[in-house]
Design a protein around this motif. Structure first.
Motif, PDB file in Angstrom:
ATOM      1  N   ASP A 182       0.810  -1.210   0.000  1.00  0.00           N
ATOM      2  CA  ASP A 182       0.000   0.000   0.000  1.00  0.00           C
ATOM      3  C   ASP A 182       0.849   1.269   0.000  1.00  0.00           C
ATOM      4  N   ASP A 183       2.013   1.230   0.619  1.00  0.00           N
ATOM      5  CA  ASP A 183       2.857   2.419   0.686  1.00  0.00           C
ATOM      6  C   ASP A 183       3.365   2.835  -0.695  1.00  0.00           C
ATOM      7  N   LEU A 184       3.343   1.923  -1.654  1.00  0.00           N
ATOM      8  CA  LEU A 184       3.819   2.229  -3.004  1.00  0.00           C
ATOM      9  C   LEU A 184       2.696   2.640  -3.948  1.00  0.00           C
ATOM     10  N   GLN A 185       1.464   2.538  -3.500  1.00  0.00           N
ATOM     11  CA  GLN A 185       0.309   2.791  -4.360  1.00  0.00           C
ATOM     12  C   GLN A 185       0.371   4.150  -5.057  1.00  0.00           C
ATOM     13  N   LEU A 186       0.646   5.199  -4.316  1.00  0.00           N
ATOM     14  CA  LEU A 186       0.606   6.551  -4.880  1.00  0.00           C
ATOM     15  C   LEU A 186       1.624   6.761  -5.992  1.00  0.00           C
ATOM     16  N   PHE A 187       2.716   6.005  -5.976  1.00  0.00           N
ATOM     17  CA  PHE A 187       3.784   6.231  -6.948  1.00  0.00           C
ATOM     18  C   PHE A 187       3.415   5.727  -8.338  1.00  0.00           C
ATOM     19  N   ARG A 201       8.117  11.923   7.058  1.00  0.00           N
ATOM     20  CA  ARG A 201       8.509  13.118   6.309  1.00  0.00           C
ATOM     21  C   ARG A 201       7.467  13.621   5.308  1.00  0.00           C
ATOM     22  N   ILE A 202       6.602  12.742   4.802  1.00  0.00           N
ATOM     23  CA  ILE A 202       5.767  13.115   3.661  1.00  0.00           C
ATOM     24  C   ILE A 202       4.288  13.153   4.053  1.00  0.00           C
ATOM     25  N   ALA A 203       3.699  14.339   4.009  1.00  0.00           N
ATOM     26  CA  ALA A 203       2.283  14.521   4.335  1.00  0.00           C
ATOM     27  C   ALA A 203       1.601  15.215   3.157  1.00  0.00           C
ATOM     28  N   ILE A 204       0.626  14.556   2.549  1.00  0.00           N
ATOM     29  CA  ILE A 204      -0.033  15.057   1.350  1.00  0.00           C
ATOM     30  C   ILE A 204      -1.416  15.603   1.710  1.00  0.00           C
ATOM     31  N   ALA A 205      -1.730  16.797   1.238  1.00  0.00           N
ATOM     32  CA  ALA A 205      -3.039  17.392   1.487  1.00  0.00           C
ATOM     33  C   ALA A 205      -4.138  16.547   0.864  1.00  0.00           C
ATOM     34  N   TYR A 206      -5.303  16.560   1.478  1.00  0.00           N
ATOM     35  CA  TYR A 206      -6.422  15.687   1.090  1.00  0.00           C
ATOM     36  C   TYR A 206      -6.744  15.791  -0.400  1.00  0.00           C
ATOM     37  N   LEU A 237      -4.028  14.256  -2.405  1.00  0.00           N
ATOM     38  CA  LEU A 237      -4.010  12.819  -2.149  1.00  0.00           C
ATOM     39  C   LEU A 237      -5.084  12.106  -2.960  1.00  0.00           C
ATOM     40  N   GLU A 238      -6.281  12.694  -3.019  1.00  0.00           N
ATOM     41  CA  GLU A 238      -7.371  12.103  -3.800  1.00  0.00           C
ATOM     42  C   GLU A 238      -6.994  12.036  -5.274  1.00  0.00           C
ATOM     43  N   THR A 239      -6.344  13.079  -5.778  1.00  0.00           N
ATOM     44  CA  THR A 239      -5.923  13.091  -7.180  1.00  0.00           C
ATOM     45  C   THR A 239      -4.884  12.000  -7.446  1.00  0.00           C
ATOM     46  N   LEU A 240      -3.921  11.861  -6.536  1.00  0.00           N
ATOM     47  CA  LEU A 240      -2.894  10.830  -6.693  1.00  0.00           C
ATOM     48  C   LEU A 240      -3.498   9.433  -6.658  1.00  0.00           C
ATOM     49  N   LEU A 241      -4.437   9.207  -5.755  1.00  0.00           N
ATOM     50  CA  LEU A 241      -5.091   7.902  -5.670  1.00  0.00           C
ATOM     51  C   LEU A 241      -5.860   7.582  -6.946  1.00  0.00           C
ATOM     52  N   LYS A 242      -6.549   8.582  -7.471  1.00  0.00           N
ATOM     53  CA  LYS A 242      -7.314   8.382  -8.710  1.00  0.00           C
ATOM     54  C   LYS A 242      -6.384   8.083  -9.877  1.00  0.00           C
ATOM     55  N   ASP A 243      -5.316   8.867  -9.987  1.00  0.00           N
ATOM     56  CA  ASP A 243      -4.382   8.670 -11.097  1.00  0.00           C
ATOM     57  C   ASP A 243      -3.634   7.349 -10.977  1.00  0.00           C
ATOM     58  N   SER A 244      -3.284   6.958  -9.762  1.00  0.00           N
ATOM     59  CA  SER A 244      -2.554   5.697  -9.584  1.00  0.00           C
ATOM     60  C   SER A 244      -3.435   4.506  -9.937  1.00  0.00           C
ATOM     61  N   THR A 245      -4.695   4.566  -9.583  1.00  0.00           N
ATOM     62  CA  THR A 245      -5.626   3.490  -9.923  1.00  0.00           C
ATOM     63  C   THR A 245      -5.819   3.403 -11.425  1.00  0.00           C
ATOM     64  N   SER A 246      -5.916   4.571 -12.078  1.00  0.00           N
ATOM     65  CA  SER A 246      -6.075   4.603 -13.528  1.00  0.00           C
ATOM     66  C   SER A 246      -4.859   4.024 -14.233  1.00  0.00           C
ATOM     67  N   THR A 247      -3.669   4.357 -13.748  1.00  0.00           N
ATOM     68  CA  THR A 247      -2.434   3.849 -14.354  1.00  0.00           C
ATOM     69  C   THR A 247      -2.347   2.337 -14.215  1.00  0.00           C
ATOM     70  N   GLN A 248      -2.687   1.824 -13.037  1.00  0.00           N
ATOM     71  CA  GLN A 248      -2.632   0.378 -12.827  1.00  0.00           C
ATOM     72  C   GLN A 248      -3.610  -0.370 -13.731  1.00  0.00           C
ATOM     73  N   SER A 249      -4.755   0.228 -13.987  1.00  0.00           N
ATOM     74  CA  SER A 249      -5.758  -0.431 -14.829  1.00  0.00           C
ATOM     75  C   SER A 249      -5.346  -0.448 -16.296  1.00  0.00           C
ATOM     76  N   HIS A 291       5.147  18.579   1.692  1.00  0.00           N
ATOM     77  CA  HIS A 291       3.776  18.341   1.256  1.00  0.00           C
ATOM     78  C   HIS A 291       3.728  17.712  -0.132  1.00  0.00           C
ATOM     79  N   THR A 292       4.892  17.455  -0.721  1.00  0.00           N
ATOM     80  CA  THR A 292       4.991  16.839  -2.043  1.00  0.00           C
ATOM     81  C   THR A 292       5.400  15.379  -1.891  1.00  0.00           C
ATOM     82  N   LEU A 293       4.871  14.520  -2.754  1.00  0.00           N
ATOM     83  CA  LEU A 293       5.174  13.083  -2.674  1.00  0.00           C
ATOM     84  C   LEU A 293       6.602  12.814  -3.144  1.00  0.00           C
TER      85      LEU A 293
END
Length: 290
Positions: free
Chosen positions: A2-7, A81-86, A89-101, A213-215
């Motif tokens: 899960d820690d790698l999901q956003l990347f 060290r890394i804290a992403i604003a909500y 974070l939502e944008t990264l989660l959406k984009d990461s899911t799209s990339t995986q698909s 605040h950046t990944l």
């Protein structure tokens, strides 16, 4: 994983660039280079913290020959060290899911000439500030970093608790049954617990805290809920930094009696290193309260 999901939301070349930006003595992110199955510790590791990288390389010795060429950045501080604003974070989660698909057929091999991709002279540099991190040591961190990944409507984002002498029953109710903890996973979330801002040294006055605040791909030994660091097993367990070696002789100070023979008491013994108290913050720190 899960820690790698956003990347998955970031292109490989950008991951390499951010890795390079994160390195540095002031940044307190140590470099570990892997080339042709061998790990080499970077030159900017503080001598007082080199044991961490020694421990990391010790954990990798049995499988490092199978790891492709890459550079990794390890946080040498205890604090994440890394804290992403909500919203981000939502944008990264959406984009990461799209990339995986859309990733298609999995290729069961690594790309050729990977070391060339980590040639920093060929990596484009950012036009941003010289370091992606800011020094927030000794400053309250809950509202600026610890809760920013929570939804804007959450109590942690909406509320400020000023009466720190009274138990916030609304804060503990979601993860409790009567006076007992009933949901351990939920209890770690800061989103319904604005009182956490005053109940831990990390949120009150962290001793060493340089967040972003950046990944960025930063590996940390642990992290508070809501942070996006990549966790790895603590090297403490691999290089005998803390050895449990009790003596069977009851007359020696290292004797550890059987559990059934121990007294019915609980207290903290050891360093109180979760934060630095300058203006009475110690009264809210977890170890002192225990």
């Amino acid at each position: 994983m899960d820690d790698l999901q956003l990347f998955w939301a970031i292109k490989p070349a950008e991951i390499r660039r951010r890795t390079h930006e994160a390195f540095g003595d002031w940044n307190e992110v140590a470099k570990l280079s892997i080339r042709s199955g061998t790990a080499e510790i970077g030159p900017d590791v503080k001598p007082t913290h080199r044991w961490m990288l020694d421990g990391v390389t010790a954990t990798m010795k049995n499988y490092i020959a199978a790891i492709p060429d890459m550079d990794l950045g390890f946080n040498i501080n205890d604090e994440p060290r890394i804290a992403i604003a909500y919203k981000n974070l939502e944008t990264l989660l959406k984009d990461s899911t799209s990339t995986q698909s859309r990733k298609g057929t999995v290729i069961n091999e690594f790309s050729k000439d990977r070391a060339q991709g980590w040639n920093y002279s060929a990596i484009s540099q950012s036009d941003g500030p010289p370091t992606p991190f800011t020094d927030q040591s000794f400053l309250p961190s809950f509202h600026t970093y610890g809760s920013i990944s929570c939804p804007p409507s959450s109590p942690a984002r909406q509320s400020r608790l000023w009466d720190t002498r009274t138990l916030c029953t609304a804060c503990v109710a979601p993860h409790s049954t009567s006076i007992f903890l009933s949901n351990w996973t939920l209890s770690a979330s800061p989103c319904h617990q604005p009182d956490l801002a005053h109940l831990h040294g990390f949120y009150l006055s962290p001793a060493a805290f340089k967040p972003s605040h950046t990944l960025y791909p930063v590996f940390s030994q642990s992290k508070a809920a809501g942070y996006a660091d990549i966790r790895y097993p603590s090297p403490w367990n691999y290089i005998d930094k803390a050895v449990y070696a009790p003596s069977p002789n009851a007359s020696l100070p290292t004797f550890d009696p059987p559990f059934a023979s121990k007294s019915d008491s609980l207290f903290w013994r050891g360093a109180t290193s979760e934060g630095l108290s300058r203006f009475g913050e110690w009264q809210g720190m977890a170890r002192q309260r225990l």
